[in-house]
Design a protein around this motif. Structure first.
Motif, PDB file in Angstrom:
ATOM      1  N   UNK A   1     -12.132  -0.805   5.108  1.00  0.00           N
ATOM      2  CA  UNK A   1     -11.140  -1.216   4.119  1.00  0.00           C
ATOM      3  C   UNK A   1      -9.943  -0.288   4.078  1.00  0.00           C
ATOM      4  N   UNK A   2     -10.192   1.006   4.223  1.00  0.00           N
ATOM      5  CA  UNK A   2      -9.088   1.970   4.266  1.00  0.00           C
ATOM      6  C   UNK A   2      -8.254   1.756   5.525  1.00  0.00           C
ATOM      7  N   UNK A   3      -8.932   1.443   6.649  1.00  0.00           N
ATOM      8  CA  UNK A   3      -8.207   1.211   7.904  1.00  0.00           C
ATOM      9  C   UNK A   3      -7.234   0.047   7.773  1.00  0.00           C
ATOM     10  N   UNK A   4      -7.659  -1.054   7.163  1.00  0.00           N
ATOM     11  CA  UNK A   4      -6.742  -2.188   7.012  1.00  0.00           C
ATOM     12  C   UNK A   4      -5.593  -1.850   6.077  1.00  0.00           C
ATOM     13  N   UNK A   5      -5.840  -0.961   5.125  1.00  0.00           N
ATOM     14  CA  UNK A   5      -4.780  -0.599   4.181  1.00  0.00           C
ATOM     15  C   UNK A   5      -3.697   0.250   4.821  1.00  0.00           C
ATOM     16  N   UNK A   6      -4.061   1.035   5.860  1.00  0.00           N
ATOM     17  CA  UNK A   6      -3.092   1.954   6.456  1.00  0.00           C
ATOM     18  C   UNK A   6      -2.557   1.464   7.794  1.00  0.00           C
ATOM     19  N   UNK A   7      -3.011   0.287   8.267  1.00  0.00           N
ATOM     20  CA  UNK A   7      -2.653  -0.148   9.626  1.00  0.00           C
ATOM     21  C   UNK A   7      -1.148  -0.323   9.804  1.00  0.00           C
ATOM     22  N   UNK A   8      -0.434  -0.682   8.740  1.00  0.00           N
ATOM     23  CA  UNK A   8       1.008  -0.914   8.828  1.00  0.00           C
ATOM     24  C   UNK A   8       1.832   0.313   8.454  1.00  0.00           C
ATOM     25  N   UNK A   9       1.190   1.491   8.396  1.00  0.00           N
ATOM     26  CA  UNK A   9       1.889   2.718   7.982  1.00  0.00           C
ATOM     27  C   UNK A   9       2.709   2.459   6.720  1.00  0.00           C
ATOM     28  N   UNK A  10       2.039   2.083   5.625  1.00  0.00           N
ATOM     29  CA  UNK A  10       2.772   1.644   4.433  1.00  0.00           C
ATOM     30  C   UNK A  10       3.556   2.761   3.759  1.00  0.00           C
ATOM     31  N   UNK A  11       4.673   2.376   3.156  1.00  0.00           N
ATOM     32  CA  UNK A  11       5.446   3.330   2.357  1.00  0.00           C
ATOM     33  C   UNK A  11       4.787   3.542   1.000  1.00  0.00           C
ATOM     34  N   UNK A  12       4.029   2.538   0.528  1.00  0.00           N
ATOM     35  CA  UNK A  12       3.278   2.631  -0.718  1.00  0.00           C
ATOM     36  C   UNK A  12       1.831   2.257  -0.405  1.00  0.00           C
ATOM     37  N   UNK A  13       0.914   3.186  -0.615  1.00  0.00           N
ATOM     38  CA  UNK A  13      -0.499   2.967  -0.331  1.00  0.00           C
ATOM     39  C   UNK A  13      -1.290   3.060  -1.628  1.00  0.00           C
ATOM     40  N   UNK A  14      -2.023   2.000  -1.947  1.00  0.00           N
ATOM     41  CA  UNK A  14      -2.778   1.900  -3.193  1.00  0.00           C
ATOM     42  C   UNK A  14      -4.265   1.795  -2.863  1.00  0.00           C
ATOM     43  N   UNK A  15      -5.041   2.770  -3.305  1.00  0.00           N
ATOM     44  CA  UNK A  15      -6.468   2.832  -2.986  1.00  0.00           C
ATOM     45  C   UNK A  15      -7.263   2.869  -4.288  1.00  0.00           C
ATOM     46  N   UNK A  16      -8.024   1.815  -4.548  1.00  0.00           N
ATOM     47  CA  UNK A  16      -8.799   1.709  -5.785  1.00  0.00           C
ATOM     48  C   UNK A  16     -10.252   2.069  -5.492  1.00  0.00           C
ATOM     49  N   UNK A  17     -10.686   3.225  -5.991  1.00  0.00           N
ATOM     50  CA  UNK A  17     -12.038   3.746  -5.775  1.00  0.00           C
ATOM     51  C   UNK A  17     -12.391   3.784  -4.270  1.00  0.00           C
ATOM     52  N   UNK A  18     -11.598   4.455  -3.459  1.00  0.00           N
ATOM     53  CA  UNK A  18     -11.830   4.433  -2.008  1.00  0.00           C
ATOM     54  C   UNK A  18     -13.044   5.228  -1.551  1.00  0.00           C
ATOM     55  N   UNK A  19     -13.553   6.166  -2.373  1.00  0.00           N
ATOM     56  CA  UNK A  19     -14.641   7.023  -1.908  1.00  0.00           C
ATOM     57  C   UNK A  19     -16.020   6.494  -2.289  1.00  0.00           C
ATOM     58  N   UNK A  20     -16.092   5.305  -2.896  1.00  0.00           N
ATOM     59  CA  UNK A  20     -17.389   4.722  -3.233  1.00  0.00           C
ATOM     60  C   UNK A  20     -18.187   4.503  -1.945  1.00  0.00           C
ATOM     61  N   UNK A  21     -19.384   5.035  -1.895  1.00  0.00           N
ATOM     62  CA  UNK A  21     -20.239   4.856  -0.721  1.00  0.00           C
ATOM     63  C   UNK A  21     -20.052   5.904   0.358  1.00  0.00           C
ATOM     64  N   UNK A  22     -19.056   6.786   0.222  1.00  0.00           N
ATOM     65  CA  UNK A  22     -18.855   7.827   1.228  1.00  0.00           C
ATOM     66  C   UNK A  22     -19.757   9.025   0.928  1.00  0.00           C
ATOM     67  N   UNK A  23     -20.337   9.605   1.969  1.00  0.00           N
ATOM     68  CA  UNK A  23     -21.162  10.785   1.760  1.00  0.00           C
ATOM     69  C   UNK A  23     -20.245  12.014   1.635  1.00  0.00           C
ATOM     70  N   UNK A  24     -20.794  13.178   1.237  1.00  0.00           N
ATOM     71  CA  UNK A  24     -19.939  14.356   1.006  1.00  0.00           C
ATOM     72  C   UNK A  24     -19.073  14.735   2.202  1.00  0.00           C
TER      73      UNK A  24
ATOM     74  N   UNK B   1      -3.759  -0.813  15.260  1.00  0.00           N
ATOM     75  CA  UNK B   1      -5.152  -1.059  14.885  1.00  0.00           C
ATOM     76  C   UNK B   1      -6.057   0.060  15.390  1.00  0.00           C
ATOM     77  N   UNK B   2      -5.885   0.427  16.651  1.00  0.00           N
ATOM     78  CA  UNK B   2      -6.710   1.498  17.221  1.00  0.00           C
ATOM     79  C   UNK B   2      -6.484   2.811  16.474  1.00  0.00           C
ATOM     80  N   UNK B   3      -5.233   3.105  16.160  1.00  0.00           N
ATOM     81  CA  UNK B   3      -4.922   4.354  15.449  1.00  0.00           C
ATOM     82  C   UNK B   3      -5.550   4.365  14.051  1.00  0.00           C
TER      83      UNK B   3
END
Length: 266
Positions: free
Chosen positions: A159-182, A130-132
Motif C-alpha cells: 500500500x505504501x508502494x502504490x502511494x509513492x509510485x508517482x513521487x507525490x508532492x503531497x503524501x498522505x499515510x493513514x496508520x501506515x505502520x499497522x502490521x509492521x514489525x519493529x 514501479x520497480x523503484x
C-alpha cells in the motif's frame, strides 16, 4: 529562438503545500472536522489524536475523497473546495487509507502498475517507477507474488508502494505502520525522512514515538480542532513528571489533551 530565463524553468513553489482555514468536514452526519486551521510545508508531519478526533476524516478531505462542508482548503496553491476538476491536483497526491482495496490475484507489481495507471502517469515512466517504489518498501523479493499471499505487514508495504509510485508532492499515510514489525518500522522511519526532503508528508498514527523519531513537525487534533502544532521537542516540553505516559513524548501528548479538554492554559 527565444532564450528561456531561469525563473521560467524553476519549479513552482507555494507558501504552503497544505493550507486550510476554518475547514469543516462531515463524516456522514457528524461534523468530524470543525473549524480547523492548518499550514503544512515540505517535511514529515505527524498527525496525532485520540480515536474519534477527526484524523481519518481530515486525511480523506486532503486526499479529495471528501468535499469540505465549509471553510477553505488549498493543496499546492490550488483551491480544492468546490472545484469541479480535481485531476491535476490528484496527479500530485499519494494516499494510503487505513483500509485499501486490491485485486487478490494481482501480483505486487501489477497492483502498483495499476495504481500508477490510475494516477495517469506517463506510460514510459511506469515500469521504472514501479520497480523503484517496490524496492523502497523492501518488497523486491515479492514483486511477482500475488497480493492474496502476502502477510498483513507486506500488504501494508504494498500500500505504501502504490502511494509513492508517482513521487507525490503531497503524501498522505493513514496508520501506515499497522502490521509492521519493529525492524520494518525502523526502515519505514528512514523512508519517511527520505520522502520528506522534497515532499509534504502527513502521517496519521497512534504511535507517538514514531512521530518523534521520524517527523519534523507534530500536529495534534481533538474533536476536529487543532490542539497543537510544533516540533517534537516542543511536544516533549509540554509534559511533566505527573502526566500520563511511558516516555517524555507521550507525557507531552497526554498533557496537551488534558489541558484542551479542561480548557486549561499552560
Amino acid at each position: 529562438m527565444r532564450l528561456v530565463s531561469a525563473a521560467e524553468t524553476a519549479p513552482t513553489t507555494h507558501p504552503w503545500v497544505v493550507h486550510a482555514d476554518g475547514l469543516r468536514v462531515r463524516a456522514g452526519r457528524h461534523l468530524a472536522v470543525d473549524g480547523l486551521d492548518l499550514r503544512l510545508g515540505t517535511g514529515v508531519h505527524g498527525l496525532l489524536g485520540p480515536n474519534g478526533a477527526g484524523k481519518t476524516t481530515l486525511m480523506r478531505a486532503l486526499a479529495t475523497v471528501l468535499q469540505p462542508a465549509g471553510g477553505r482548503l488549498a493543496l499546492l496553491g490550488e483551491p480544492v473546495d468546490g472545484r469541479a476538476d480535481l485531476r491535476p491536483v490528484r496527479r500530485a497526491l499519494g494516499y494510503l487509507p487505513q483500509q485499501f482495496g486490491f485485486y487478490p490475484r494481482f501480483t505486487v507489481r501489477e497492483f502498483v502498475e495499476y495504481m500508477a495507471w490510475l494516477k495517469e502517469m506517463p506510460k514510459p515512466a511506469v515500469p521504472g517507477a514501479v520497480q523503484r517504489a517496490i524496492e523502497r518498501v523492501g518488497l523486491a523479493a515479492k514483486a511477482d507474488a500475488r497480493m492474496k499471499t502476502l502477510s498483513g505487514g507486506m500488504l501494508r508495504r504494498a500500500g505504501i508502494a502504490q502511494a509513492i509510485v508517482n513521487d507525490p508532492a503531497v503524501l498522505l499515510l493513514d496508520e501506515p505502520t499497522v502490521g509492521l514489525d519493529p525492524e520494518q518500522r525502523l526502515d519505514f522511519r528512514e523512508l519517511l525522512r527520505d520522502l520528506g526532503v522534497d515532499s509534504c508528508v502527513l502521517v496519521s498514527t497512534h504511535l507517538v514515538e514514531d512521530v518523534v523519531a521520524a517527523c519534523t513537525d507534530v500536529v495534534l487534533i481533538n474533536e476536529g480542532t487543532l490542539v497543537f502544532q510544533g516540533t517534537p521537542d516542543d511536544l516533549i516540553a509540554q509534559g511533566g513528571d505527573g502526566d500520563a505516559g511511558d516516555s517524555p513524548a507521550e507525557r507531552g501528548y497526554s498533557a496537551l489533551l488534558r489541558r484542551h479538554r479542561t480548557g486549561a492554559a499552560r
